[in-house]
Motif scaffolding. Structure first.
Motif, PDB file in Angstrom:
ATOM      1  N   ASP A   1      44.125  40.726  44.079  1.00  0.00           N
ATOM      2  CA  ASP A   1      45.040  39.653  44.454  1.00  0.00           C
ATOM      3  C   ASP A   1      45.021  38.585  43.375  1.00  0.00           C
ATOM      4  OD1 ASP A   1      45.320  36.812  45.888  1.00  0.00           O
ATOM      5  OD2 ASP A   1      46.467  38.301  47.034  1.00  0.00           O
ATOM      6  N   GLU A   2      46.195  38.056  43.040  1.00  0.00           N
ATOM      7  CA  GLU A   2      46.277  37.100  41.920  1.00  0.00           C
ATOM      8  C   GLU A   2      45.462  35.836  42.155  1.00  0.00           C
ATOM      9  OE1 GLU A   2      50.236  34.481  42.276  1.00  0.00           O
ATOM     10  OE2 GLU A   2      50.610  36.602  41.935  1.00  0.00           O
ATOM     11  N   ARG A   3      45.276  35.432  43.406  1.00  0.00           N
ATOM     12  CA  ARG A   3      44.468  34.243  43.675  1.00  0.00           C
ATOM     13  C   ARG A   3      42.999  34.496  43.364  1.00  0.00           C
ATOM     14  NH1 ARG A   3      46.704  33.739  49.570  1.00  0.00           N
ATOM     15  NH2 ARG A   3      46.509  35.958  49.171  1.00  0.00           N
ATOM     16  N   PHE A   4      42.512  35.702  43.673  1.00  0.00           N
ATOM     17  CA  PHE A   4      41.122  36.025  43.365  1.00  0.00           C
ATOM     18  C   PHE A   4      40.946  36.227  41.865  1.00  0.00           C
ATOM     19  CE2 PHE A   4      37.165  38.528  43.422  1.00  0.00           C
ATOM     20  CZ  PHE A   4      36.388  37.617  44.107  1.00  0.00           C
ATOM     21  N   LEU A   5      41.941  36.799  41.224  1.00  0.00           N
ATOM     22  CA  LEU A   5      41.914  36.960  39.769  1.00  0.00           C
ATOM     23  C   LEU A   5      41.852  35.584  39.099  1.00  0.00           C
ATOM     24  CD1 LEU A   5      42.187  38.669  37.185  1.00  0.00           C
ATOM     25  CD2 LEU A   5      44.653  38.568  37.513  1.00  0.00           C
TER      26      LEU A   5
END
Length: 129
Positions: A57-61
């Protein structure tokens, strides 16, 4: 860099243009002027992160990248070493001195010094209360 990687069981592979890690292998560009900064960033991923960033997920990335950047400043210019330096009086001169000493860019040194001095100032304020 090589001795740290060997100690941690991490291999460094030269590349033409890119910087990334694959488990315990860090790929860094040959003769890159910011190689210590890149190594510090990628080492954070090797030591602290798990999973495939391509499926993340881009937020975790985003979180992992922020964490790796933060790690790279502290690993690239450790606090215990800064504490033992007699820094020049101006931030610009001190940043140039630290950049040369730690083989990092001026901007990297400037940001790290701002972090260090800010934390030192807050610590001094807390102790005086």
């Amino acid at each position: 860099m090589k001795s740290i990687a060997n100690y941690l069981g991490v291999f460094i592979e030269p590349s033409e243009t890119v910087s990334f890690n694959t488990g315990n292998i860090i790929i860094v560009p040959k003769n890159h002027p910011h190689i210590w900064e890149l190594f510090s960033h990628e080492l954070s991923h090797v030591l602290l992160n798990k999973g495939n960033q391509k499926r993340m997920d881009e937020r975790f990335l985003y979180y992992q990248e922020k964490k790796a950047n933060h790690f790279s400043y502290h690993f690239g210019i450790p606090t215990f070493m800064l504490e033992n330096l007699e820094l020049p009086q101006t931030l610009k001169t001190a940043s140039m001195y630290v950049a040369n000493l730690f083989h990092v860019t001026f901007d990297f040194a400037l940001k790290r010094l701002k972090q260090y001095l800010s934390k030192k100032f807050l610590y001094t304020l807390e102790r005086s209360c």
